[in-house]
Each structure stands twice: as C-alpha cells, then as structure tokens.
Enzyme design. Structure first.
Site, PDB file in Angstrom:
ATOM      1  N   LYS A   1      34.708  35.104  42.746  1.00  0.00           N
ATOM      2  CA  LYS A   1      35.163  36.328  41.899  1.00  0.00           C
ATOM      3  C   LYS A   1      33.839  37.257  41.575  1.00  0.00           C
ATOM      4  O   LYS A   1      32.967  36.597  40.966  1.00  0.00           O
ATOM      5  CB  LYS A   1      35.597  36.004  40.626  1.00  0.00           C
ATOM      6  CG  LYS A   1      36.107  36.968  39.769  1.00  0.00           C
ATOM      7  CD  LYS A   1      37.058  36.559  38.369  1.00  0.00           C
ATOM      8  CE  LYS A   1      37.263  37.643  37.585  1.00  0.00           C
ATOM      9  NZ  LYS A   1      38.248  37.302  36.762  1.00  0.00           N
TER      10      LYS A   1
ATOM     11  N   LYS B   1      38.118  37.699  45.468  1.00  0.00           N
ATOM     12  CA  LYS B   1      38.472  38.883  44.567  1.00  0.00           C
ATOM     13  C   LYS B   1      37.336  39.535  44.460  1.00  0.00           C
ATOM     14  O   LYS B   1      36.361  39.178  43.919  1.00  0.00           O
ATOM     15  CB  LYS B   1      38.991  38.169  43.380  1.00  0.00           C
ATOM     16  CG  LYS B   1      39.588  39.391  42.294  1.00  0.00           C
ATOM     17  CD  LYS B   1      40.066  38.576  41.127  1.00  0.00           C
ATOM     18  CE  LYS B   1      40.382  39.814  39.866  1.00  0.00           C
ATOM     19  NZ  LYS B   1      40.212  39.071  38.748  1.00  0.00           N
TER      20      LYS B   1
ATOM     21  N   CYS C   1      39.736  36.045  28.163  1.00  0.00           N
ATOM     22  CA  CYS C   1      38.922  37.355  27.936  1.00  0.00           C
ATOM     23  C   CYS C   1      40.344  38.135  27.232  1.00  0.00           C
ATOM     24  O   CYS C   1      40.096  38.974  26.489  1.00  0.00           O
ATOM     25  CB  CYS C   1      38.671  38.049  29.311  1.00  0.00           C
ATOM     26  SG  CYS C   1      39.650  38.438  30.450  1.00  0.00           S
TER      27      CYS C   1
END
Ligand code: PBG
Length: 338
Positions: free
Chosen positions: A211, A264, A112
């Site tokens: 995640k 996360k 990203c």
C-alpha cells in the site's frame, strides 16, 4: 481477427465478470441516511439499514463481495469504535449477514477512521534526546514547543494489539474475510494469532500488502472522515518510487500467514500488480481507489470521456495486469454494463 465483435470476443485474452469486483461501503450512524460524498459522486455514507439494501443489490448483481468501512459516533486515542462489539461496522455486519446470505463480506481493518488524530496507529509525542531539544539542556522540552513543531511518531507494536482485537471483534460479528490496511509491520502475524486464539482459524486474511502513500486517497478521507490531523502517512505507507520494496512487503505478509494479497492504488501501480502476479501464487487483489474513481467521474460528468468505455477499460487493464479481484466504486456500474 478484429473485424467483428464476434471475432474479437473469440480471441479476447482478458475477461471481466461481476465476481471480479468488490464494492466498498461507508457505514455511518443513524437511520435512513444516504449522504453523497461530494468528491465521489455516486458514492454515499450509508446508515446500517441503507447498507443492507446496498448489500442486497450487490448480491443480486452477482458481485464478488463488499468491503465495509465505518464512520463511528465518537473518535478517541485508542480507536474504541474499531474494536467494540457494538461498533458501527460490527452492527452493519450482523445486519447484513442476517439478511444477505450469498455475499462475501470483507472487513477493512485500520484505526484511522476511529482515532481522533486520524493516523492508522497509536501516536506518541517523540521524546527529545538531550542536546537536540530547542532551548533546553536536559530534554523534556515539550512544554516550550509550539504545537506546529511538536514531533510525533506512530508506535508500531502497541498498534498490533488493537488491530488484532479489532479483527477478532469483526470476525465475531460474522465477517468472512479480514483485510488489514494499516501498513504496520507484523500485523498479519498478530491478527492471525489473535483470530486463531479466539477460534477463528478459518477466517482468511486479505492483506493490503503493498500500500503506497498516495495522493489518490484524497476523496476517501472525506468519505471516511479519516484525514490525519497532523503530518501524513509516509512513515508507514510505501514510497511510490519503490517496486522492489513492495515485493519484500508482500513476502513478509505471506510468511506471516496472509491468504490473499493486495496492491493499492491500482492504475498508477499496474507494474507492481504485474510483478506481484509473476512472483506470488496467492489470489491477488488491487484497489482502484477513491482518487482514480473521482478523476474518471469528473471527466465523465464533463462529457470529456465516454462513461461506459472508460469504466470497463480501466477495470480490464487492472485485470490484465494480473489482479483477479478489483476493489472498485464502479463495481455495481460495471456489473450492470457486463
Ligand atoms: C485506511 C484506508 C484508506 C483507504 C483504504 N483504507 C485510506 C488511507 O490509507 O489514507 C483508501 C481507499 C481509497 O482511497 O479509496 N487506512
């Protein structure tokens, strides 16, 4: 047993040491650059020379390690900056490894930050099937659609090859651990294969296995300049409402060869950390993300919370839930407090 610190410390169930902490660094082009991130006071974009300084300090504080993110000079549609051998993180890794010998260096692998559109994978405009395209009998109506309603998709499998290439390039630069954070299916297997074929059989993989698609990543996207230019990450990151699904995600990554796993964000997902600790034997990490840090910093700076207490209390709660390793922007502060 609570009457004195001596007694409390005798019966304390959970202890923190600096080795529990991994410190994230954001490396940017230039020299002598140390630019504070406005939504993350105390966190900086650092040029390679400044990153080396931070690494040296992390080593002398006895931290478990650092994890590197990069802000490339240029972004494109194939994430060249992620996998090129003179990419910003590759350069930083070589410089750090040359000067700082007793510190684990982890490479975050994601696209990203390096893609012009800011998504974690290869993006393709969705093909219209006949009949569903507005104002067209035979599909192929992209030209009549406005940019705002253009449908797109993230292509899982073509992304795997780029992730593997990125991992090999980072390993070549001297990275100790490869940590994929993209959430594409099958990436741990693809990276393992890529590393093995390139002679890096001994480089471990720390998988961001569970995640979640989280609002708490907001400040990170300023820090890493990685906000998606359209849409969001919900088609590849997990739904925050799901616990069972996270166990399945972790299981798949373990089967594909992950050596360590991560949950996360951390504090809003302590139940996920606890369940992962119960079910899996691998070393477990948790990421106290940018929004968790920003939230605490904001209150600390307003005088609403006691800095030293909440830093350690937030970290001990993550450790108590079951994570041995905590990625945290408070790593240096907490090490000093300890
Ligand atoms: C890359 C990545 C992100 C974070 C770590 N790796 C951002 C995201 O997924 O949008 C977030 C870390 C933080 O918020 O501190 N994909």
């Amino acid at each position: 047993m609570r009457q004195s610190e001596l007694l409390r410390s005798l019966v304390r169930e959970t202890r923190l040491t600096p080795k529990n902490f991994i410190y994230p660094l954001f490396v940017c082009p230039g020299e002598g650059v140390r630019r504070e991130i406005s939504s993350m006071p105390g966190v900086f974009n650092l040029s390679v020379d400044k990153a080396v300084q931070e690494a040296r300090e992390s080593q002398s504080l006895g931290l478990g390690g650092i994890i590197l993110f990069g802000l490339p000079e240029k972004k494109d549609e194939v994430a060249t900056g992620a996998w090129s051998d003179d990419g910003i993180v590759q350069r930083a890794t070589r410089a750090i490894k040359q000067e700082v010998r007793e510190l684990v260096v982890i490479g975050d692998v994601c696209l990203c930050e390096y893609m012009s559109h800011g998504h974690c994978g290869v993006v393709q405009q969705k093909k219209q099937t006949p009949g569903t395209a507005s104002g067209s009998h035979n599909g192929g109506s992209a030209a009549v659609q406005t940019a705002a309603c253009t449908e797109y998709e993230i292509l899982n499998d073509p992304t795997l090859e780029i992730l593997a290439r990125t991992s090999v390039s980072l390993a070549k630069a001297g990275m100790d651990i490869i940590a994929p954070s993209d959430m594409m299916d099958g990436r741990v297997g693809a990276i393992r294969k890529g590393l093995d074929q390139a002679g890096f059989e001994n480089t471990p993989i720390l998988s961001y296995a569970a995640k979640y698609a989280s609002g708490f990543y907001g400040p990170f996207r300023e820090a890493a300049d990685s906000a998606p230019q359209f849409g969001d990450r919900r088609s590849y990151q997990m739904d925050g409402a799901n616990l069972r699904e996270s166990m399945r995600e972790i299981e798949l990554d373990v089967e594909e060869g992950a050596d360590m796993i991560m949950v996360k964000p951390a504090m809003p997902y302590l139940d996920v950390i606890a369940e992962a600790r119960r079910r899996f034997d691998l070393p477990l990490a948790a990421y106290q993300v940018s929004g968790e840090y920003a939230m605490l910093q904001a209150a600390i700076r307003n005088g609403w919370l006691d800095r030293d207490r909440v830093i350690l209390e937030s970290l001990v709660s993550i450790r108590r839930a079951g994570a041995e390793l905590i990625l945290t922007y408070f790593a240096k502060d907490a090490a000093k407090l300890l």
